[in-house]
Scaffold this motif. Structure first.
Motif, PDB file in Angstrom:
ATOM      1  N   ASN A   1       0.827  -1.212   0.000  1.00 22.50           N
ATOM      2  CA  ASN A   1       0.000   0.000   0.000  1.00 22.50           C
ATOM      3  C   ASN A   1       0.859   1.258   0.000  1.00 22.50           C
ATOM      4  O   ASN A   1       0.506   2.262  -0.631  1.00 22.50           O
ATOM      5  CB  ASN A   1      -0.935  -0.005   1.215  1.00 22.50           C
ATOM      6  CG  ASN A   1      -2.214  -0.771   0.964  1.00 22.50           C
ATOM      7  OD1 ASN A   1      -3.153  -0.261   0.355  1.00 22.50           O
ATOM      8  ND2 ASN A   1      -2.248  -2.009   1.420  1.00 22.50           N
ATOM      9  N   ALA A   2       1.990   1.205   0.713  1.00 23.62           N
ATOM     10  CA  ALA A   2       2.894   2.354   0.746  1.00 23.62           C
ATOM     11  C   ALA A   2       3.458   2.644  -0.651  1.00 23.62           C
ATOM     12  O   ALA A   2       3.507   3.794  -1.101  1.00 23.62           O
ATOM     13  CB  ALA A   2       4.026   2.109   1.740  1.00 23.62           C
ATOM     14  N   ILE A   3       3.892   1.593  -1.353  1.00 20.44           N
ATOM     15  CA  ILE A   3       4.444   1.759  -2.704  1.00 20.44           C
ATOM     16  C   ILE A   3       3.368   2.261  -3.661  1.00 20.44           C
ATOM     17  O   ILE A   3       3.603   3.142  -4.496  1.00 20.44           O
ATOM     18  CB  ILE A   3       5.038   0.429  -3.200  1.00 20.44           C
ATOM     19  CG1 ILE A   3       6.260   0.055  -2.366  1.00 20.44           C
ATOM     20  CG2 ILE A   3       5.422   0.525  -4.679  1.00 20.44           C
ATOM     21  CD1 ILE A   3       6.819  -1.329  -2.668  1.00 20.44           C
TER      22      ILE A   3
ATOM     23  N   LEU B   1      -7.491  -3.754   6.443  1.00 26.42           N
ATOM     24  CA  LEU B   1      -6.225  -3.053   6.600  1.00 26.42           C
ATOM     25  C   LEU B   1      -5.951  -2.130   5.414  1.00 26.42           C
ATOM     26  O   LEU B   1      -5.625  -0.958   5.589  1.00 26.42           O
ATOM     27  CB  LEU B   1      -5.091  -4.068   6.762  1.00 26.42           C
ATOM     28  CG  LEU B   1      -3.711  -3.501   7.115  1.00 26.42           C
ATOM     29  CD1 LEU B   1      -3.769  -2.695   8.402  1.00 26.42           C
ATOM     30  CD2 LEU B   1      -2.685  -4.624   7.238  1.00 26.42           C
ATOM     31  N   SER B   2      -6.102  -2.646   4.201  1.00 25.62           N
ATOM     32  CA  SER B   2      -5.852  -1.842   3.007  1.00 25.62           C
ATOM     33  C   SER B   2      -6.843  -0.692   2.879  1.00 25.62           C
ATOM     34  O   SER B   2      -6.494   0.384   2.392  1.00 25.62           O
ATOM     35  CB  SER B   2      -5.925  -2.716   1.746  1.00 25.62           C
ATOM     36  OG  SER B   2      -4.836  -3.589   1.667  1.00 25.62           O
ATOM     37  N   THR B   3      -8.075  -0.925   3.310  1.00 25.36           N
ATOM     38  CA  THR B   3      -9.106   0.105   3.191  1.00 25.36           C
ATOM     39  C   THR B   3      -8.718   1.379   3.938  1.00 25.36           C
ATOM     40  O   THR B   3      -9.015   2.499   3.480  1.00 25.36           O
ATOM     41  CB  THR B   3     -10.448  -0.425   3.741  1.00 25.36           C
ATOM     42  OG1 THR B   3     -10.843  -1.563   2.965  1.00 25.36           O
ATOM     43  CG2 THR B   3     -11.537   0.633   3.668  1.00 25.36           C
ATOM     44  N   PHE B   4      -8.019   1.223   5.064  1.00 25.45           N
ATOM     45  CA  PHE B   4      -7.610   2.400   5.828  1.00 25.45           C
ATOM     46  C   PHE B   4      -6.168   2.818   5.551  1.00 25.45           C
ATOM     47  O   PHE B   4      -5.826   3.998   5.651  1.00 25.45           O
ATOM     48  CB  PHE B   4      -7.806   2.127   7.325  1.00 25.45           C
ATOM     49  CG  PHE B   4      -9.252   2.030   7.723  1.00 25.45           C
ATOM     50  CD1 PHE B   4     -10.023   3.175   7.882  1.00 25.45           C
ATOM     51  CD2 PHE B   4      -9.856   0.794   7.907  1.00 25.45           C
ATOM     52  CE1 PHE B   4     -11.361   3.089   8.236  1.00 25.45           C
ATOM     53  CE2 PHE B   4     -11.194   0.701   8.251  1.00 25.45           C
ATOM     54  CZ  PHE B   4     -11.952   1.854   8.411  1.00 25.45           C
TER      55      PHE B   4
ATOM     56  N   SER C   1      -4.445 -11.080   0.081  1.00 25.01           N
ATOM     57  CA  SER C   1      -5.211  -9.947   0.579  1.00 25.01           C
ATOM     58  C   SER C   1      -5.755  -9.153  -0.601  1.00 25.01           C
ATOM     59  O   SER C   1      -5.670  -9.594  -1.748  1.00 25.01           O
ATOM     60  CB  SER C   1      -4.333  -9.061   1.469  1.00 25.01           C
ATOM     61  OG  SER C   1      -5.113  -8.064   2.098  1.00 25.01           O
ATOM     62  N   SER C   2      -6.292  -7.997  -0.323  1.00 22.79           N
ATOM     63  CA  SER C   2      -6.873  -7.159  -1.364  1.00 22.79           C
ATOM     64  C   SER C   2      -6.525  -5.714  -1.079  1.00 22.79           C
ATOM     65  O   SER C   2      -6.364  -5.317   0.078  1.00 22.79           O
ATOM     66  CB  SER C   2      -8.397  -7.337  -1.397  1.00 22.79           C
ATOM     67  OG  SER C   2      -9.001  -6.318  -2.173  1.00 22.79           O
TER      68      SER C   2
END
Length: 290
Positions: A22-24, A87-90, A135-136
């Protein structure tokens, strides 16, 4: 106890991959998509559309879209999906809000082609890292999954379709060049994502046809420490019955395998093909697994 440690280790690796991915992904959006004036698919594209029509910051638009899509996904796809996507949603909007406030990222390049190339490469890496651990990234991954569950349509095709629709919406306030660069970003993202998802999983499948199959089979197991399977075969020309050896080795072991086979039978027929994913004993399981 050992299984518990493995489960904890796997969970930690998954979390690291999701956070880093997510950071990248958001770095690419903040450093190249937004400063370069590019358009994009996914929730980043939705954020750009919301910014244009409603004058709302991109990170706010992305956060709102993520929450709405997450709720829809949780209702239709269930709790397991919700937990893996939460997790990814936030993380996505949080990282994006952080990166877009770093002045240094606004002037990395003034060349839109470079911006499109690096955006596509980094976004592909980020999304691939998240998806490869099961994950997504949330966002626009969700509508295709919902439609797939309801109507059985292909997820990749639906993802391309949604990205295309999002790009088309941006045509109304974008130049022709921006649209072309946007298409380049989507294509590069897809290509790199596919490659990242199979990194470390590709092996080499080898089929060997030789009358000296017993000796070759023994050497494969002894010298290469690899398993094998004997397949009943019939030669096409003479109709003779024989055994075909099927084995899977790493890329580094392939030259050694060829040398081993040809050392026994110079006339051996060898077929080498890439195997994108291999599961089982010796690869994803211990060789001593029962």
């Amino acid at each position: 106890m050992q299984l518990k440690k493995q489960a904890i280790s796997q969970m930690a690796a998954t979390l690291v991959s999701v956070v880093l991915g997510n950071a990248i992904l958001t770095f690419a959006v903040a450093a190249f998509i937004l400063p370069g004036g590019l358009i994009s698919g996914g929730v980043a594209g939705i954020g750009l559309i919301v910014r244009h029509f409603f004058e709302v910051n991109v990170d706010v638009g992305v956060a709102a879209a993520n929450v709405v899509l997450f709720i829809a996904g949780a209702i239709v796809l269930g709790k397991k999906f919700a937990l893996t996507t939460l997790l990814s949603t936030f993380l996505y909007p949080a990282f994006l809000a952080f990166f877009i406030r770093l002045p240094i990222l606004e002037n990395l390049t003034s060349d839109p082609l470079l911006a499109a190339i690096y955006a596509g490469l980094l976004m592909g890496v980020g999304i691939g890292m998240v998806i490869r651990v099961g994950s997504s990234t949330g966002g626009m991954d969700i509508p295709p999954l919902i439609i797939n569950k309801k109507f059985g349509l292909s997820v990749p095709v639906l993802m391309y379709a949604f990205d295309t629709v999002i790009l088309l919406f941006q045509v109304f306030f974008s130049s022709t060049e921006q649209v072309l660069y946007g298409i380049l970003v989507v294509i590069l993202t897809s290509i790199v994502m596919d490659r990242v998802m199979i990194i470390g999983q590709t092996q080499t499948q080898v089929m060997i046809v030789s009358p000296k199959y017993e000796e070759i089979n023994g050497l494969i197991q002894k010298d290469l420490d690899r398993g094998s399977t004997l397949l009943n075969s019939v030669t096409g020309h003479l109709g003779e019955r024989c055994e075909t050896i099927l084995t899977v080795v790493t890329h580094r072991q392939l030259p050694q395998l060829k040398e081993l086979v040809l050392g026994v039978d110079e006339q051996a027929f060898i077929i080498v093909t890439p195997a994108n994913e291999v599961k089982g004993r010796g690869f994803t399981l211990s060789k001593h697994h029962k």
